[in-house]
Design a protein around this motif. Structure first.
Motif, PDB file in Angstrom:
ATOM      1  N   TRP A 184       0.823  -1.089   0.050  1.00  0.00           N
ATOM      2  CA  TRP A 184      -0.180   0.124   0.036  1.00  0.00           C
ATOM      3  C   TRP A 184       0.932   1.203   0.039  1.00  0.00           C
ATOM      4  N   ALA A 185       2.018   1.211   0.644  1.00  0.00           N
ATOM      5  CA  ALA A 185       2.741   2.374   1.014  1.00  0.00           C
ATOM      6  C   ALA A 185       3.630   2.556  -0.508  1.00  0.00           C
ATOM      7  N   ALA A 186       3.796   1.501  -1.288  1.00  0.00           N
ATOM      8  CA  ALA A 186       4.321   1.656  -2.645  1.00  0.00           C
ATOM      9  C   ALA A 186       3.485   2.186  -3.678  1.00  0.00           C
ATOM     10  N   LEU A 187       2.245   1.635  -3.308  1.00  0.00           N
ATOM     11  CA  LEU A 187       1.235   2.136  -4.121  1.00  0.00           C
ATOM     12  C   LEU A 187       0.985   3.729  -3.906  1.00  0.00           C
ATOM     13  N   THR A 188       0.938   4.215  -2.894  1.00  0.00           N
ATOM     14  CA  THR A 188       0.812   5.687  -2.512  1.00  0.00           C
ATOM     15  C   THR A 188       2.083   6.355  -3.085  1.00  0.00           C
ATOM     16  N   SER A 189       3.050   5.975  -3.103  1.00  0.00           N
ATOM     17  CA  SER A 189       4.290   6.542  -3.770  1.00  0.00           C
ATOM     18  C   SER A 189       4.003   6.777  -5.364  1.00  0.00           C
ATOM     19  N   LEU A 190       3.532   5.339  -5.949  1.00  0.00           N
ATOM     20  CA  LEU A 190       3.349   5.666  -7.323  1.00  0.00           C
ATOM     21  C   LEU A 190       2.296   6.853  -7.570  1.00  0.00           C
ATOM     22  N   VAL A 191       1.339   6.776  -6.747  1.00  0.00           N
ATOM     23  CA  VAL A 191       0.299   7.911  -7.077  1.00  0.00           C
ATOM     24  C   VAL A 191       0.770   9.356  -6.988  1.00  0.00           C
ATOM     25  N   VAL A 192       1.723   9.456  -6.146  1.00  0.00           N
ATOM     26  CA  VAL A 192       2.430  10.731  -5.887  1.00  0.00           C
ATOM     27  C   VAL A 192       3.391  10.875  -7.176  1.00  0.00           C
ATOM     28  N   LEU A 193       4.075  10.080  -7.701  1.00  0.00           N
ATOM     29  CA  LEU A 193       4.721  10.015  -8.751  1.00  0.00           C
ATOM     30  C   LEU A 193       3.865  10.368 -10.116  1.00  0.00           C
ATOM     31  N   ALA A 194       2.815   9.640 -10.051  1.00  0.00           N
ATOM     32  CA  ALA A 194       1.998   9.862 -11.292  1.00  0.00           C
ATOM     33  C   ALA A 194       1.263  11.307 -11.296  1.00  0.00           C
ATOM     34  N   ALA A 195       0.937  11.652 -10.111  1.00  0.00           N
ATOM     35  CA  ALA A 195       0.359  13.219 -10.004  1.00  0.00           C
ATOM     36  C   ALA A 195       1.533  14.313 -10.259  1.00  0.00           C
ATOM     37  N   GLY A 196       2.845  13.907  -9.983  1.00  0.00           N
ATOM     38  CA  GLY A 196       3.933  14.739 -10.285  1.00  0.00           C
ATOM     39  C   GLY A 196       3.966  15.050 -11.794  1.00  0.00           C
TER      40      GLY A 196
END
Length: 474
Positions: free
Chosen positions: A456-468
Motif C-alpha cells: 500500500w505504501a508503494a502504491l501511494t508513492s506511485l500515486v505521488v509520482l503519477a500526480a507529479g
C-alpha cells in the motif's frame, strides 16, 4: 561482488524478520556482522559499528527525549481535545475508525517527527481497535503511510536533505510538489476508507452499546503513555496492556460518555494538569517553532523541552521519576533499536556495499532513459529509500542521478522533487527508528506490519509520482 553481497544481506534480513525467525534487533546486529566477515573485513567490524553509532547517536538522543517529552504531554492532557474530536467522529464504525487514524496521523505529522506521530496516534486509537476487534496492522499501516507522505514537509528531513545535496532552496523543491503530495494524501484517505470497508465487512457495524454489552469480559485496552515498545504478550483479561498501574495512561476499557461518545483518554487520570494546559501548549509551539527555525539541534531542543515539561508539570521528584519510569520501556527499546540499526548501516557503508549498489543501479539505467531521469529518480526512490537511510540516498545517490540528468538537460529541481516520491514507503523501512515505536506500542510484529504495509505504501508513492508527472512538476 560487494553489490551482490549488499543485496543478499538486505534480503536475508527482510526474509528472517518477516518469517519471524529472528527479532529485528538481533537481525540488525548479527546479519551485518556475518556479512562483514564474508567480505573479508571482519577485522574492521568494530570501526564500522562505532562509526555507525556515532552517526546515529543524535537520532537516538532525539527519539529518547522526544518520547519523554511527548509522553509527558500525553500524560498531562495536551492532546485530549484533538483525540476526543477524532474519537467522536469515529464512533464505533470501522470505516470511520480507519479514516480517523489517517486523519490523526496526518495532523500530528505536521510537527515533522515520526515518533511523536506514532505515539499520539497509537495511544488514541489502540483502545478503539482492540475493543472493536479490528486489525492492528491496518492501524499501523495507515498511520505509517500517512506519516510518510507528510514527512516531505521541509522540516521533516527529506526535502532539506535533497535541497542541501543539490544546493537548491528547500522552498523551490517543496512548494511545487504540494499538489502531487496532496494527491498522495488524498489516496491515503481513500485507502483508509477501503480498508475500513473491509474491516466493517469482516466484523460488522457495531454500536458502542453492542460493543460494551457483548464484550464485558474482553481484555481491557489500556495503552499507557509510555507502554512498552518491545512487545511481549498482551496482558490477560482484566489487566492493563503495557505496564503496571493506570496512573500514567489511558482508560482500562472504553466508557460510555454522555452523547454516546467513546472514551479513548481517561478524563480523570491523575497525571492531568488542566491548569497548565496553555503553558504546555505554548511550550510545544515554541519547541516546534525552534525546530523549524533550527535555533538549536533537535536533540538539544527535546532535551531542554523534556526537562522543562517534567519540572513544571511535576515539581515533586517522586512524580518526575514516576513519569520517566512510565516511558522507560519505550525509550530503552527505541534507543536499542537505533543502535542496532547503526550496526547495519555502519557495515553497509563501511564495507562499500552501499556505494557499489548505488553505482550498479545508476549504471543499469539505459542510455535512452537519460531525458527521463526525473521519472527514473522517482521510481528508484522507492527501493533505495526503503533499503537505505535517507542520508545514504540523498547525499550518496541523488547527486549521481542529478549529474546523469543534467547531461540530458534535466533540471536538478525536477530530480530533487522526484526523489521525495518514495517517502511513503520509506517510513516503514527497518532502518527508520520511529517505525519501532509504532509497532511496539501497537503490539504488532514488525514482519506482519511489513507484509501488510509495503504494497500500500508503494502504491501511494506511485500515486505521488503519477500526480507529479500529470501536473508537470516532475
Amino acid at each position: 561482488m560487494l553489490t551482490v553481497l549488499g543485496f543478499a544481506m538486505i534480503a536475508t534480513f527482510l526474509v528472517l524478520i518477516m518469517m519471524k525467525k529472528m527479532s529485528p534487533i538481533a537481525a540488525l546486529v548479527l546479519i551485518p556482522a556475518l556479512f562483514c566477515v564474508f567480505v573479508g573485513q571482519g577485522a574492521q567490524l568494530g570501526d564500522y559499528v562505532l562509526e555507525g553509532v556515532g552517526k546515529l547517536a543524535p537520532t537516538a538522543a532525539m527519539l529518547m527525549f522526544a518520547i519523554v517529552y511527548f509522553g509527558v504531554m500525553i500524560d498531562v492532557g495536551l492532546f485530549d481535545p484533538i483525540v476526543r474530536g477524532i474519537l467522536r467522529f469515529c464512533k464505533a464504525d470501522p470505516v470511520r475508525v480507519v479514516v480517523g487514524t489517517a486523519l490523526l496521523a496526518a495532523i500530528v505529522s505536521l510537527d515533522g517527527d515520526g515518533s511523536t506521530t506514532f505515539m499520539i496516534t497509537v495511544s488514541a486509537m489502540y483502545p478503539l481497535y482492540k475493543r472493536l476487534g479490528m486489525s492492528l496492522v491496518v492501524m499501523t499501516g495507515v498511520a505509517a503511510t500517512a506519516n510518510g507522505v507528510m514527512n516531505t514537509l521541509p522540516w521533516g528531513g527529506p526535502t532539506a536533505r535533497a535541497a542541501t545535496a543539490l544546493k537548491l532552496d528547500a522552498a523551490d523543491v517543496f512548494v511545487p510538489m504540494i499538489p502531487a503530495l496532496g494527491a498522495g494524501l488524498l489516496f491515503v484517505f481513500v485507502l483508509a476508507y477501503v480498508l475500513g470497508r473491509r474491516e466493517r465487512k469482516r466484523i460488522g457495524y457495531l454500536t458502542l452499546d453492542e460493543v460494551l454489552v457483548t464484550e464485558p469480559e474482553a481484555e481491557t485496552v489500556l495503552v499507557k503513555a509510555g507502554a512498552g515498545a518491545g512487545g511481549g504478550p498482551d496482558a490477560g483479561a482484566g489487566k492493563a496492556v503495557g505496564g503496571s498501574g493506570g496512573a500514567a495512561g489511558l482508560p482500562e476499557g472504553p466508557d460510555a460518555v454522555p452523547g454516546g461518545g467513546f472514551q479513548g483518554l481517561d478524563p480523570d487520570r491523575p497525571t492531568l494538569r488542566p491548569r497548565l494546559y496553555w503553558f504546555n501548549a505554548g511550550l510545544t509551539v515554541a519547541l516546534l517553532s525552534a525546530m523549524i527555525l533550527e535555533l538549536l539541534p533537535i536533540p538539544v531542543l527535546f532535551l531542554i523541552g523534556a526537562a522543562l515539561a517534567l519540572t513544571v508539570n511535576y515539581p515533586q521528584m517522586a512524580d518526575q521519576k514516576a513519569r520517566i519510569a512510565a516511558h522507560a520501556d519505550n525509550v530503552l527499546n527505541v534507543a536499542g533499536m537505533v543502535f542496532a540499526a547503526a550496526v547495519f548501516t555502519g557495515v553497509l557503508t563501511g564495507t562499500g556495499m552501499v556505494k557499489h549498489m548505488a553505482d550498479w543501479l545508476v549504471g543499469a539505467i539505459p542510455e535512452g532513459m537519460g531525458p527521463h531521469m526525473a521519472l527514473v529518480t522517482g521510481v528508484l526512490s522507492l527501493p533505495l529509500t526503503y533499503f537505505m537511510s535517507n542520508d545514504g540516498f540523498y547525499f550518496g545517490v541523488l547527486p549521481v542521478l542529478a549529474e546523469a540528468g543534467a547531461a540530458h538537460g534535466v533540471s536538478p529541481l525536477e530530480i530533487a522533487r522526484a526523489s521525495l516520491v518514495g517517502q511513503a514507503l520509506h517510513m516503514s523501512s527497518p532502518l527508520v527508528p520511529a517505525v519501532y515505536v509504532l509497532v511496539g506500542m501497537a503490539k504488532v510484529e514488525f514482519g506482519d506490519h511489513t507484509k501488510f504495509t509495503v504494497k500500500w505504501a508503494a502504491l501511494t508513492s506511485l500515486v505521488v509520482l503519477a500526480a507529479g508527472i500529470l501536473f508537470g512538476i516532475i
